[in-house]
Enzyme design. Structure first.
Site, PDB file in Angstrom:
ATOM      1  N   LYS A   1       0.831  -1.206   0.000  1.00  0.00           N
ATOM      2  CA  LYS A   1       0.000   0.000   0.000  1.00  0.00           C
ATOM      3  C   LYS A   1       0.863   1.253   0.000  1.00  0.00           C
ATOM      4  O   LYS A   1       0.642   2.182  -0.775  1.00  0.00           O
ATOM      5  CB  LYS A   1      -0.925   0.000   1.213  1.00  0.00           C
ATOM      6  CG  LYS A   1      -1.881   1.196   1.245  1.00  0.00           C
ATOM      7  CD  LYS A   1      -2.695   1.241   2.532  1.00  0.00           C
ATOM      8  CE  LYS A   1      -3.651   0.084   2.651  1.00  0.00           C
ATOM      9  NZ  LYS A   1      -4.518   0.200   3.861  1.00  0.00           N
TER      10      LYS A   1
ATOM     11  N   GLU B   1      10.189  -6.016   3.360  1.00  0.00           N
ATOM     12  CA  GLU B   1      10.341  -7.312   2.704  1.00  0.00           C
ATOM     13  C   GLU B   1       9.887  -7.260   1.249  1.00  0.00           C
ATOM     14  O   GLU B   1      10.549  -7.791   0.350  1.00  0.00           O
ATOM     15  CB  GLU B   1       9.539  -8.384   3.453  1.00  0.00           C
ATOM     16  CG  GLU B   1       9.985  -8.633   4.886  1.00  0.00           C
ATOM     17  CD  GLU B   1       9.241  -7.779   5.906  1.00  0.00           C
ATOM     18  OE1 GLU B   1       9.269  -8.148   7.087  1.00  0.00           O
ATOM     19  OE2 GLU B   1       8.658  -6.745   5.508  1.00  0.00           O
TER      20      GLU B   1
ATOM     21  N   GLY C   1      -4.957  -5.407   5.916  1.00  0.00           N
ATOM     22  CA  GLY C   1      -4.249  -6.317   5.019  1.00  0.00           C
ATOM     23  C   GLY C   1      -4.805  -7.722   5.016  1.00  0.00           C
ATOM     24  O   GLY C   1      -4.941  -8.355   3.962  1.00  0.00           O
ATOM     25  N   ARG C   2      -5.182  -8.224   6.182  1.00  0.00           N
ATOM     26  CA  ARG C   2      -5.683  -9.594   6.278  1.00  0.00           C
ATOM     27  C   ARG C   2      -7.117  -9.723   5.782  1.00  0.00           C
ATOM     28  O   ARG C   2      -7.667 -10.823   5.748  1.00  0.00           O
ATOM     29  CB  ARG C   2      -5.548 -10.099   7.711  1.00  0.00           C
ATOM     30  CG  ARG C   2      -6.193  -9.216   8.766  1.00  0.00           C
ATOM     31  CD  ARG C   2      -5.717  -9.625  10.164  1.00  0.00           C
ATOM     32  NE  ARG C   2      -6.204  -8.768  11.222  1.00  0.00           N
ATOM     33  CZ  ARG C   2      -5.647  -7.632  11.608  1.00  0.00           C
ATOM     34  NH1 ARG C   2      -4.571  -7.175  10.943  1.00  0.00           N
ATOM     35  NH2 ARG C   2      -6.114  -6.922  12.612  1.00  0.00           N
TER      36      ARG C   2
ATOM     37  N   GLU D   1      -3.873 -12.437  14.268  1.00  0.00           N
ATOM     38  CA  GLU D   1      -3.474 -11.035  14.215  1.00  0.00           C
ATOM     39  C   GLU D   1      -4.626 -10.133  14.649  1.00  0.00           C
ATOM     40  O   GLU D   1      -4.414  -9.059  15.198  1.00  0.00           O
ATOM     41  CB  GLU D   1      -3.007 -10.666  12.796  1.00  0.00           C
ATOM     42  CG  GLU D   1      -2.283  -9.327  12.720  1.00  0.00           C
ATOM     43  CD  GLU D   1      -1.568  -9.125  11.401  1.00  0.00           C
ATOM     44  OE1 GLU D   1      -0.367  -9.458  11.313  1.00  0.00           O
ATOM     45  OE2 GLU D   1      -2.203  -8.633  10.445  1.00  0.00           O
TER      46      GLU D   1
ATOM     47  N   HIS E   1      -2.957 -38.849   9.645  1.00  0.00           N
ATOM     48  CA  HIS E   1      -1.735 -39.649   9.815  1.00  0.00           C
ATOM     49  C   HIS E   1      -0.620 -38.825  10.442  1.00  0.00           C
ATOM     50  O   HIS E   1       0.555 -39.198  10.349  1.00  0.00           O
ATOM     51  CB  HIS E   1      -1.298 -40.218   8.470  1.00  0.00           C
ATOM     52  CG  HIS E   1      -2.267 -41.219   7.916  1.00  0.00           C
ATOM     53  ND1 HIS E   1      -2.153 -42.577   8.156  1.00  0.00           N
ATOM     54  CD2 HIS E   1      -3.389 -41.066   7.178  1.00  0.00           C
ATOM     55  CE1 HIS E   1      -3.161 -43.208   7.569  1.00  0.00           C
ATOM     56  NE2 HIS E   1      -3.925 -42.310   6.967  1.00  0.00           N
TER      57      HIS E   1
ATOM     58  N   LYS F   1       9.945  -5.248  13.924  1.00  0.00           N
ATOM     59  CA  LYS F   1      10.350  -4.592  12.682  1.00  0.00           C
ATOM     60  C   LYS F   1      11.234  -3.383  12.967  1.00  0.00           C
ATOM     61  O   LYS F   1      12.222  -3.138  12.265  1.00  0.00           O
ATOM     62  CB  LYS F   1       9.109  -4.170  11.895  1.00  0.00           C
ATOM     63  CG  LYS F   1       8.319  -5.344  11.327  1.00  0.00           C
ATOM     64  CD  LYS F   1       6.908  -4.960  10.946  1.00  0.00           C
ATOM     65  CE  LYS F   1       6.854  -3.962   9.829  1.00  0.00           C
ATOM     66  NZ  LYS F   1       5.458  -3.722   9.388  1.00  0.00           N
TER      67      LYS F   1
END
Length: 555
Positions: free
Chosen positions: A216, A222, A277-278, A363, A394, A518
């Site tokens: 944004k 990153e 964001g999520r 979050e 399993h 961060k």
């Protein structure tokens, strides 16, 4: 402040509420009741404890509740202002108090003729303008009108983002891959670990690759680090700055930085600060997904979101899927002390669904202070985890069946397979779904000591083969995994998380917990390559950095 917001801010601590106290008393009377007894007492239990909306059938009868439990939980929702909070969210109220923002991901899938005002502006118009531009660009890529710098048709799209701008599009692409254009493959890069970028790009043809940079602010560390690596690949191939415009688009609002990178601002797609964001993959963040499944497929997905939104907004709480699932989660989290929820899709296409829900839930509600900044007096957000069946069976189902921890589970299944294969006349999907049905039955009812002995089991093995049962599950059953179904399913979990946040009185829409690390990382970055290391951290961090520098040949 609106009356609605004042009411929400005035919520007393959950543990002091009348409904919570009533539930605590009720819990003490029902805690030891077994699902075997509950089903034996009522042959109509399955129909009484089920609901359906937006193509999703929810059977919640295999939960450790009775009618009294349900009524008390519904009263809790009413007492905590869930109805008022739903109205506030859909109307554009600033529910994100710490950042002063509305919470309007539902506007991303609103009909074009709706009106949702934020600061006096109808944001629905902006949403549909971006969707139109996304659709036009998608059509140009899929038709071959938009080509690479050397004239090659785009056959690979690399989505570069992190968090919600990676987890959402990636999950949805994997879920809907069977409906995607197989002449265009999607790849995703998020981790700042160079291995992620190297493996995603090692065998691509740069001449036919489009990079979608999702940030944004166009400053995310990153994402920009990986974007610069991609830029370097394109420049190494063509040697001309103008090649960047043919191979990059941006999902951003920072036009200055986008243009400086070399991206044509006509190929910049924005979204808004009222979209977390999520909660964003149905916005421009889903551009790479739209390229894969087409404009019509993306529109169908939005219709599924919208269908669940409308159900959530209007259905009585006793029939409201997100509210019911949220309340069941509260029941196990705050009364039984369960600390996690397993999400178990019986469809390989949803193999990234639990990872997506981890961010959505953890979050959002991984908070320890209330809206008022006071300590929360109860346990909040659960740990979300899971894998597709039958793989999980399993791996970790042993712990769910016979372990010491209570783990409520959501089982997700479909009546029709997107890949209806057979082996020796046996439907593979029937094999899969037989396990889906069997596991919830086994978890609910288990196997008693008497049943084990009746099978002729040796005495010394009886205890090992007893299944206690009474392990709660929700069964979500749908016809097939379509774009619309996926949209409805994601919206279901979005709204479930919202309701739980309202009941706990936490802000589900900020994420300050991701910031400190961060900030510290930015300080440490130059210390890992500088000529000398000044130290100044705690003794553990200093020694770890020194050891790292030694192994890198810097000391």
């Amino acid at each position: 402040m609106s009356p609605i917001m004042a009411d929400l801010k005035a919520l007393p601590p959950l543990e002091q509420s009348t409904a919570f106290a009533a539930l605590q008393t009720h819990f003490e009377s029902i805690e030891s009741l077994h699902l075997r007894e509950l089903f034996a007492q009522d042959s109509e239990r399955a129909s009484k404890f089920s609901a359906e909306a937006a193509g999703i059938y929810l059977d919640y009868s295999k939960n450790r509740i009775n009618e009294t439990t349900r009524q008390l939980l519904l009263k809790l929702a009413e007492e905590r202002g869930v109805r008022e909070a739903i109205d506030a969210m859909f109307s554009g109220a600033q529910l994100n108090l710490t950042e002063g923002r509305a919470v309007l991901h539902t506007a991303l899938r609103a009909n074009s003729d709706e009106t949702i005002l934020v600061d006096g502006k109808n944001v629905v118009d902006d949403v549909h303008e971006v969707l139109r531009r996304m659709g036009d660009f998608t059509d140009r890529v899929r038709s071959g009108e938009h080509r690479g710098f050397s004239g090659k048709k785009i056959t690979t799209v690399v989505n570069i983002g992190i968090g919600g701008s990676d987890l959402g599009p990636l999950m949805a692409y994997e879920a809907l891959k069977s409906r995607s254009d197989r002449d265009i493959q999607l790849r995703f890069v998020s981790n700042v670990d160079g291995t992620d970028f190297a493996e995603a790009t090692r065998d691509i043809d740069i001449e036919s690759t489009l990079f979608v940079i999702c940030s944004k602010t166009f400053t995310t560390l990153e994402t920009l680090a990986n974007a610069r690596l991609a830029r370097a690949l394109v420049l190494a191939k063509f040697g001309e700055e103008k090649s960047i415009a043919a191979h990059f688009v941006a999902v951003s609002t920072n036009q200055e930085q986008v243009e400086e990178f070399g991206i044509d601002p006509a190929n910049m797609f924005g979204f808004w600060d009222w979209v977390g964001g999520r909660y964003s993959y149905d916005s421009a963040i889903g551009l790479s997904l739209m390229i894969a499944i087409g404009r019509d497929g993306f529109s169908e997905m939005l219709q599924g979101f919208r269908s669940m939104d409308q159900h959530f907004r209007s259905a009585p709480f006793a029939e409201n899927l997100p509210v019911l699932m949220a309340l069941l989660g509260i029941w196990y989290n705050n009364f039984f002390g369960a600390e996690s929820v397993a999400v178990l899709p019986y469809d390989q296409s949803l193999h990234r669904f639990a990872a997506y829900l981890q961010q959505l839930d953890m979050e959002s509600n991984g908070k320890s202070v209330t809206r008022q900044g006071e300590s929360v007096g109860v346990q909040t957000g659960p740990i979300i985890w899971g894998e597709p069946g039958t793989n999980g069976q399993h791996a970790f189902y042993q712990l769910i069946h016979q372990g010491t921890k209570l783990i409520p589970c959501d089982f997700i299944g479909f009546c029709q397979s997107e890949n209806p294969l057979e082996t020796e006349g046996q439907s593979m999907h029937d094999l899969l779904m037989a396990n889906y049905f069997a596991q919830t039955e086994a978890l609910a009812f288990g196997k008693t000591e008497e049943e084990v002995k009746a099978e002729g089991t040796r005495e010394d093995l009886v205890a090992h083969r007893v299944f206690p049962g009474n392990r709660p599950t929700n069964s979500l059953l749908m016809d097939r995994l379509t774009p619309a179904t996926l949209g409805a399913l994601v919206a279901l979990y979005e709204h479930k998380v919202f309701v739980q946040g309202i009941i706990w009185n936490v802000n589900s829409f900020d994420q300050w917990g991701v910031e400190l690390g961060k900030v510290l990382a930015k300080r440490i970055i130059p210390e890992l390559s500088a000529g000398s290391f000044p130290g100044g951290h705690d003794s553990s961090t200093d020694s770890l950095i020194s050891r790292y520098r030694q192994h890198r040949g810097l000391e």
